[in-house]
Design a protein around this motif. Structure first.
Motif, PDB file in Angstrom:
ATOM      1  N   ILE A 158      -9.332  -6.778   2.880  1.00  0.00           N
ATOM      2  CA  ILE A 158      -9.070  -6.064   1.712  1.00  0.00           C
ATOM      3  C   ILE A 158      -8.931  -4.477   2.388  1.00  0.00           C
ATOM      4  N   LYS A 159      -8.368  -3.669   1.998  1.00  0.00           N
ATOM      5  CA  LYS A 159      -8.269  -2.213   2.149  1.00  0.00           C
ATOM      6  C   LYS A 159      -7.957  -1.397   0.818  1.00  0.00           C
ATOM      7  N   LYS A 160      -8.699  -0.054   0.954  1.00  0.00           N
ATOM      8  CA  LYS A 160      -8.574   0.746   0.110  1.00  0.00           C
ATOM      9  C   LYS A 160      -7.731   2.224   0.517  1.00  0.00           C
ATOM     10  N   LEU A 161      -7.191   2.680  -0.381  1.00  0.00           N
ATOM     11  CA  LEU A 161      -6.367   3.985   0.151  1.00  0.00           C
ATOM     12  C   LEU A 161      -7.204   4.984  -0.336  1.00  0.00           C
ATOM     13  N   THR A 162      -7.630   5.874   0.694  1.00  0.00           N
ATOM     14  CA  THR A 162      -8.451   7.229   0.439  1.00  0.00           C
ATOM     15  C   THR A 162      -7.543   8.404   0.846  1.00  0.00           C
ATOM     16  N   ILE A 163      -7.469   9.069  -0.088  1.00  0.00           N
ATOM     17  CA  ILE A 163      -6.554  10.347  -0.082  1.00  0.00           C
ATOM     18  C   ILE A 163      -7.193  11.702  -0.373  1.00  0.00           C
ATOM     19  N   MET A 164      -6.988  12.770   0.209  1.00  0.00           N
ATOM     20  CA  MET A 164      -7.508  13.962   0.080  1.00  0.00           C
ATOM     21  C   MET A 164      -6.605  14.747  -1.183  1.00  0.00           C
ATOM     22  N   MET A 187       0.733  -1.285  -0.064  1.00  0.00           N
ATOM     23  CA  MET A 187      -0.042  -0.029   0.231  1.00  0.00           C
ATOM     24  C   MET A 187       0.799   1.200   0.031  1.00  0.00           C
ATOM     25  N   LYS A 188       2.176   1.087   0.354  1.00  0.00           N
ATOM     26  CA  LYS A 188       3.065   2.437   0.441  1.00  0.00           C
ATOM     27  C   LYS A 188       3.366   2.650  -1.144  1.00  0.00           C
ATOM     28  N   LYS A 189       3.563   1.438  -1.934  1.00  0.00           N
ATOM     29  CA  LYS A 189       3.853   1.761  -3.095  1.00  0.00           C
ATOM     30  C   LYS A 189       2.642   2.490  -3.844  1.00  0.00           C
ATOM     31  N   LEU A 190       1.375   2.251  -3.536  1.00  0.00           N
ATOM     32  CA  LEU A 190       0.218   2.788  -4.180  1.00  0.00           C
ATOM     33  C   LEU A 190       0.228   4.155  -3.742  1.00  0.00           C
ATOM     34  N   GLU A 191       0.581   4.539  -2.584  1.00  0.00           N
ATOM     35  CA  GLU A 191       0.580   5.790  -2.169  1.00  0.00           C
ATOM     36  C   GLU A 191       1.566   6.930  -2.903  1.00  0.00           C
ATOM     37  N   GLU A 192       2.760   6.228  -3.052  1.00  0.00           N
ATOM     38  CA  GLU A 192       3.865   6.709  -3.638  1.00  0.00           C
ATOM     39  C   GLU A 192       3.594   7.059  -5.180  1.00  0.00           C
ATOM     40  N   ALA A 193       2.833   6.218  -5.566  1.00  0.00           N
ATOM     41  CA  ALA A 193       2.266   6.426  -7.190  1.00  0.00           C
ATOM     42  C   ALA A 193       1.464   7.243  -7.406  1.00  0.00           C
ATOM     43  N   VAL A 194       0.318   7.365  -6.365  1.00  0.00           N
ATOM     44  CA  VAL A 194      -0.496   8.635  -6.542  1.00  0.00           C
ATOM     45  C   VAL A 194       0.145   9.918  -6.136  1.00  0.00           C
ATOM     46  N   ARG A 195       0.975  10.051  -5.232  1.00  0.00           N
ATOM     47  CA  ARG A 195       1.610  11.510  -4.595  1.00  0.00           C
ATOM     48  C   ARG A 195       2.716  11.721  -5.852  1.00  0.00           C
ATOM     49  N   SER A 196       3.038  10.718  -6.549  1.00  0.00           N
ATOM     50  CA  SER A 196       4.029  11.188  -7.446  1.00  0.00           C
ATOM     51  C   SER A 196       3.526  11.959  -8.710  1.00  0.00           C
ATOM     52  N   VAL A 197       2.345  12.065  -8.810  1.00  0.00           N
ATOM     53  CA  VAL A 197       1.689  12.960  -9.952  1.00  0.00           C
ATOM     54  C   VAL A 197       1.711  14.415  -9.234  1.00  0.00           C
ATOM     55  N   GLN A 198       2.587  15.056 -10.126  1.00  0.00           N
ATOM     56  CA  GLN A 198       2.641  16.531  -9.702  1.00  0.00           C
ATOM     57  C   GLN A 198       1.967  17.341 -10.755  1.00  0.00           C
ATOM     58  N   MET A 199       1.249  18.230 -10.588  1.00  0.00           N
ATOM     59  CA  MET A 199       0.754  19.171 -11.509  1.00  0.00           C
ATOM     60  C   MET A 199       0.344  20.445 -10.985  1.00  0.00           C
ATOM     61  N   PRO A 200       0.691  21.748 -11.734  1.00  0.00           N
ATOM     62  CA  PRO A 200       0.314  23.036 -11.136  1.00  0.00           C
ATOM     63  C   PRO A 200      -1.145  22.945 -10.589  1.00  0.00           C
ATOM     64  N   GLY A 201      -1.620  23.604  -9.578  1.00  0.00           N
ATOM     65  CA  GLY A 201      -2.947  23.570  -9.034  1.00  0.00           C
ATOM     66  C   GLY A 201      -3.305  22.299  -8.231  1.00  0.00           C
ATOM     67  N   LEU A 202      -2.347  21.266  -8.192  1.00  0.00           N
ATOM     68  CA  LEU A 202      -2.820  19.928  -7.481  1.00  0.00           C
ATOM     69  C   LEU A 202      -2.012  19.868  -6.179  1.00  0.00           C
ATOM     70  N   THR A 203      -2.568  19.693  -5.080  1.00  0.00           N
ATOM     71  CA  THR A 203      -2.116  19.662  -3.586  1.00  0.00           C
ATOM     72  C   THR A 203      -2.505  18.221  -3.360  1.00  0.00           C
ATOM     73  N   TRP A 204      -1.712  17.280  -2.745  1.00  0.00           N
ATOM     74  CA  TRP A 204      -2.309  16.214  -2.121  1.00  0.00           C
ATOM     75  C   TRP A 204      -2.278  16.506  -0.619  1.00  0.00           C
ATOM     76  N   GLY A 205      -3.296  16.026   0.070  1.00  0.00           N
ATOM     77  CA  GLY A 205      -3.391  16.052   1.520  1.00  0.00           C
ATOM     78  C   GLY A 205      -3.364  14.697   2.159  1.00  0.00           C
ATOM     79  N   ALA A 206      -3.933  14.702   3.210  1.00  0.00           N
ATOM     80  CA  ALA A 206      -4.058  13.534   4.129  1.00  0.00           C
ATOM     81  C   ALA A 206      -4.445  12.333   3.589  1.00  0.00           C
ATOM     82  N   SER A 207      -4.041  11.059   4.008  1.00  0.00           N
ATOM     83  CA  SER A 207      -4.588   9.838   3.572  1.00  0.00           C
ATOM     84  C   SER A 207      -4.719   8.834   4.505  1.00  0.00           C
ATOM     85  N   LYS A 208      -5.414   7.814   4.183  1.00  0.00           N
ATOM     86  CA  LYS A 208      -5.794   6.654   5.377  1.00  0.00           C
ATOM     87  C   LYS A 208      -6.119   5.450   4.674  1.00  0.00           C
TER      88      LYS A 208
END
Length: 74
Positions: free
Chosen positions: A30-36, A1-22
Protein backbone atom coordinates in the motif's frame (compact mmCIF):
# COMPACT_ATOMS: atom_id res chain seq x y z
CA UNK A 1 -2.74 6.93 -7.91
CA UNK A 2 -2.58 9.26 -10.89
CA UNK A 3 -6.31 9.97 -10.53
CA UNK A 4 -5.76 10.69 -6.85
CA UNK A 5 -3.06 13.23 -7.63
CA UNK A 6 -5.21 14.76 -10.37
CA UNK A 7 -8.10 15.10 -7.90
CA UNK A 8 -5.87 16.83 -5.36
CA UNK A 9 -4.27 19.18 -7.88
CA UNK A 10 -7.67 20.06 -9.37
CA UNK A 11 -8.39 22.15 -6.28
CA UNK A 12 -7.46 25.70 -7.22
CA UNK A 13 -7.76 28.67 -4.88
CA UNK A 14 -6.12 32.09 -4.72
CA UNK A 15 -3.10 31.73 -2.43
CA UNK A 16 -2.68 27.97 -2.98
CA UNK A 17 0.27 26.53 -4.91
CA UNK A 18 0.85 22.79 -5.31
CA UNK A 19 4.43 21.51 -5.20
CA UNK A 20 6.28 18.24 -5.65
CA UNK A 21 4.67 14.89 -4.91
CA UNK A 22 5.80 11.33 -4.27
CA UNK A 23 4.35 7.96 -3.38
CA UNK A 24 5.42 6.69 0.04
CA UNK A 25 5.12 2.99 0.92
CA UNK A 26 2.97 2.34 3.98
CA UNK A 27 3.19 -1.46 4.09
CA UNK A 28 1.90 -4.61 2.41
CA UNK A 29 2.16 -2.97 -1.01
CA UNK A 30 0.00 0.00 0.00
CA UNK A 31 1.26 3.47 -0.86
CA UNK A 32 0.13 6.95 0.10
CA UNK A 33 0.50 10.17 -1.82
CA UNK A 34 2.61 12.85 -0.17
CA UNK A 35 2.31 16.25 -1.80
CA UNK A 36 3.73 19.62 -0.84
CA UNK A 37 1.72 22.81 -0.98
CA UNK A 38 2.27 26.44 -0.15
CA UNK A 39 -0.56 28.60 1.09
CA UNK A 40 -0.96 32.28 1.84
CA UNK A 41 -2.42 32.22 5.36
CA UNK A 42 -4.62 35.27 4.85
CA UNK A 43 -6.23 33.79 1.71
CA UNK A 44 -6.52 30.04 2.42
CA UNK A 45 -7.91 28.35 5.52
CA UNK A 46 -6.40 24.89 5.98
CA UNK A 47 -9.60 23.59 7.59
CA UNK A 48 -11.69 24.96 4.71
CA UNK A 49 -9.31 23.44 2.15
CA UNK A 50 -9.50 19.99 3.73
CA UNK A 51 -13.20 19.86 4.66
CA UNK A 52 -14.79 21.74 1.77
CA UNK A 53 -12.51 20.89 -1.13
CA UNK A 54 -10.45 17.73 -0.55
CA UNK A 55 -12.82 15.45 1.39
CA UNK A 56 -16.10 16.45 -0.26
CA UNK A 57 -17.74 15.39 -3.55
CA UNK A 58 -16.34 14.49 -6.09
CA UNK A 59 -12.83 14.29 -4.60
CA UNK A 60 -13.85 11.97 -1.76
CA UNK A 61 -14.05 9.19 -4.35
CA UNK A 62 -10.23 9.15 -4.29
CA UNK A 63 -9.28 10.90 -1.04
CA UNK A 64 -9.93 8.98 2.15
CA UNK A 65 -8.08 11.15 4.66
CA UNK A 66 -5.67 14.06 4.89
CA UNK A 67 -2.66 14.29 7.21
CA UNK A 68 -0.55 17.39 7.75
CA UNK A 69 3.03 16.14 8.05
CA UNK A 70 4.74 19.49 8.55
CA UNK A 71 3.40 22.98 9.08
CA UNK A 72 5.66 26.04 9.01
CA UNK A 73 4.54 29.61 9.38
CA UNK A 74 6.77 32.43 8.26
Amino acid sequence: MKKLEEAVRSVQMPGLTWGASKLVPVGYGIKKLTIMMTIVDDLVSVDNLIEDHLTSEPNNEYIQSVDIVAFNKI
